[in-house]
Design a protein around this motif. Structure first.
Motif, PDB file in Angstrom:
ATOM      1  N   UNK A 169      50.779  10.229 -63.324  1.00  0.00           N
ATOM      2  CA  UNK A 169      49.586   9.795 -64.044  1.00  0.00           C
ATOM      3  C   UNK A 169      49.542   8.262 -64.049  1.00  0.00           C
ATOM      4  N   UNK A 170      48.411   7.710 -63.637  1.00  0.00           N
ATOM      5  CA  UNK A 170      48.217   6.258 -63.637  1.00  0.00           C
ATOM      6  C   UNK A 170      47.797   5.833 -65.040  1.00  0.00           C
ATOM      7  N   UNK A 171      48.514   4.864 -65.610  1.00  0.00           N
ATOM      8  CA  UNK A 171      48.205   4.369 -66.957  1.00  0.00           C
ATOM      9  C   UNK A 171      47.639   2.961 -66.851  1.00  0.00           C
ATOM     10  N   UNK A 172      46.389   2.800 -67.317  1.00  0.00           N
ATOM     11  CA  UNK A 172      45.646   1.555 -67.138  1.00  0.00           C
ATOM     12  C   UNK A 172      45.312   0.945 -68.494  1.00  0.00           C
ATOM     13  N   UNK A 173      45.774  -0.277 -68.711  1.00  0.00           N
ATOM     14  CA  UNK A 173      45.478  -1.010 -69.950  1.00  0.00           C
ATOM     15  C   UNK A 173      44.078  -1.621 -69.836  1.00  0.00           C
ATOM     16  N   UNK A 174      43.169  -1.171 -70.676  1.00  0.00           N
ATOM     17  CA  UNK A 174      41.784  -1.636 -70.670  1.00  0.00           C
ATOM     18  C   UNK A 174      41.718  -3.094 -71.093  1.00  0.00           C
ATOM     19  N   UNK A 175      41.365  -3.975 -70.162  1.00  0.00           N
ATOM     20  CA  UNK A 175      41.270  -5.428 -70.376  1.00  0.00           C
ATOM     21  C   UNK A 175      42.605  -6.050 -70.798  1.00  0.00           C
ATOM     22  N   UNK A 176      43.695  -5.336 -70.560  1.00  0.00           N
ATOM     23  CA  UNK A 176      45.025  -5.816 -70.944  1.00  0.00           C
ATOM     24  C   UNK A 176      45.532  -5.231 -72.244  1.00  0.00           C
ATOM     25  N   UNK A 200      38.704   5.419 -71.761  1.00  0.00           N
ATOM     26  CA  UNK A 200      38.652   5.382 -73.232  1.00  0.00           C
ATOM     27  C   UNK A 200      38.604   6.775 -73.866  1.00  0.00           C
ATOM     28  N   UNK A 201      39.626   7.588 -73.582  1.00  0.00           N
ATOM     29  CA  UNK A 201      39.635   8.933 -74.163  1.00  0.00           C
ATOM     30  C   UNK A 201      39.649   8.924 -75.686  1.00  0.00           C
ATOM     31  N   UNK A 202      40.051   7.796 -76.278  1.00  0.00           N
ATOM     32  CA  UNK A 202      40.054   7.709 -77.743  1.00  0.00           C
ATOM     33  C   UNK A 202      38.646   7.768 -78.336  1.00  0.00           C
ATOM     34  N   UNK A 203      37.614   7.588 -77.503  1.00  0.00           N
ATOM     35  CA  UNK A 203      36.232   7.617 -77.977  1.00  0.00           C
ATOM     36  C   UNK A 203      35.632   9.018 -77.944  1.00  0.00           C
ATOM     37  N   UNK A 204      36.384   9.990 -77.458  1.00  0.00           N
ATOM     38  CA  UNK A 204      35.867  11.344 -77.340  1.00  0.00           C
ATOM     39  C   UNK A 204      36.999  12.337 -77.574  1.00  0.00           C
ATOM     40  N   UNK A 207      44.668   1.889 -76.000  1.00  0.00           N
ATOM     41  CA  UNK A 207      45.911   2.365 -76.647  1.00  0.00           C
ATOM     42  C   UNK A 207      46.804   3.035 -75.606  1.00  0.00           C
ATOM     43  N   UNK A 208      46.929   2.433 -74.433  1.00  0.00           N
ATOM     44  CA  UNK A 208      47.595   3.084 -73.303  1.00  0.00           C
ATOM     45  C   UNK A 208      49.066   3.401 -73.591  1.00  0.00           C
ATOM     46  N   UNK A 209      49.709   2.643 -74.485  1.00  0.00           N
ATOM     47  CA  UNK A 209      51.105   2.946 -74.838  1.00  0.00           C
ATOM     48  C   UNK A 209      51.263   4.342 -75.396  1.00  0.00           C
ATOM     49  N   UNK A 210      50.211   4.884 -76.005  1.00  0.00           N
ATOM     50  CA  UNK A 210      50.273   6.222 -76.588  1.00  0.00           C
ATOM     51  C   UNK A 210      50.349   7.333 -75.540  1.00  0.00           C
ATOM     52  N   UNK A 211      50.115   7.004 -74.275  1.00  0.00           N
ATOM     53  CA  UNK A 211      50.071   8.019 -73.225  1.00  0.00           C
ATOM     54  C   UNK A 211      51.333   8.044 -72.376  1.00  0.00           C
ATOM     55  N   UNK A 212      52.318   7.231 -72.724  1.00  0.00           N
ATOM     56  CA  UNK A 212      53.597   7.234 -71.975  1.00  0.00           C
ATOM     57  C   UNK A 212      54.398   8.453 -72.315  1.00  0.00           C
TER      58      UNK A 212
END
Length: 141
Positions: A1-8, A118-122, A136-141
Motif C-alpha cells: 500500500x502506497x502511503x501519501x502525506x497530503x501536502x506533507x 482524504x479517506x478521513x472525509x468519508x 493523517x497518513x501515520x494512522x495507516x501504517x
C-alpha cells in the motif's frame, strides 16, 4: 500500500507548513510519499495550495516519491514533458496520474489502481486500493 502525506501532513493538517520544502522533506524522511501542489509562473516553479508560495527548482519535483498536483495548466504541460509524476484535477471524480494511478476524489468508488484521497472525509466500507493520501497518513501504517 502506497502511503501519501497530503501536502506533507502526516499527523493532521498544518496549514502554516503545508507544501513548504522543509515540511515535504520531513515527510519523505519518515518514509512517506508526498502529494504537493505545483505552479509554474513566468518560467519559475513554486509550491503552494491557493497561490504560488515557495519557489523551487524543477529538480525538486523529480523525486520518485512525489505526487505533483498541477495547480495551473502551464505547470501540468511542462511537468508532463519533463518526466515528473503529476496529475491535474479540480473536483473530478477521478483523474489519471502520469504514472497510471487513478487519483480518486473523496467518497468516490475505488479500484485496485486507485489512490484513496482524504479517506478521513468519508466512510469507506472497503479500501481495497493501491494507496492512500491523507493528512493523517501515520494512522495507516
Amino acid at each position: 500500500m502506497i502511503l501519501i502525506a497530503h501536502r506533507g501532513n502526516t499527523s493532521g493538517p498544518n496549514i502554516e507548513r503545508e507544501n513548504s520544502p522543509e515540511y515535504i522533506h520531513e515527510a519523505l524522511k519518515k518514509g512517506f510519499n508526498v502529494e504537493i501542489d505545483v505552479w509554474l509562473e513566468k518560467d519559475k516553479w513554486f509550491l503552494g495550495h491557493d497561490d504560488p508560495q515557495y519557489e523551487i527548482e524543477l529538480t525538486f519535483l523529480l523525486h520518485n516519491f512525489l505526487w505533483c498536483h498541477a495547480k495551473n495548466i502551464e505547470a501540468f504541460k511542462e511537468m508532463l514533458g519533463r518526466g515528473v509524476h503529476c496529475f491535474w484535477h479540480q473536483k473530478d471524480d477521478v483523474t489519471l496520474t502520469s504514472n497510471g494511478y487513478i487519483w480518486t476524489y473523496p467518497g468516490k468508488q475505488l479500484t485496485t489502481k486507485s489512490i484513496c484521497v482524504l479517506p478521513e472525509k468519508t466512510n469507506y466500507n472497503n479500501m481495497n486500493c493501491a494507496g492512500i493520501c491523507s493528512d493523517f497518513i501515520k494512522n495507516y501504517r
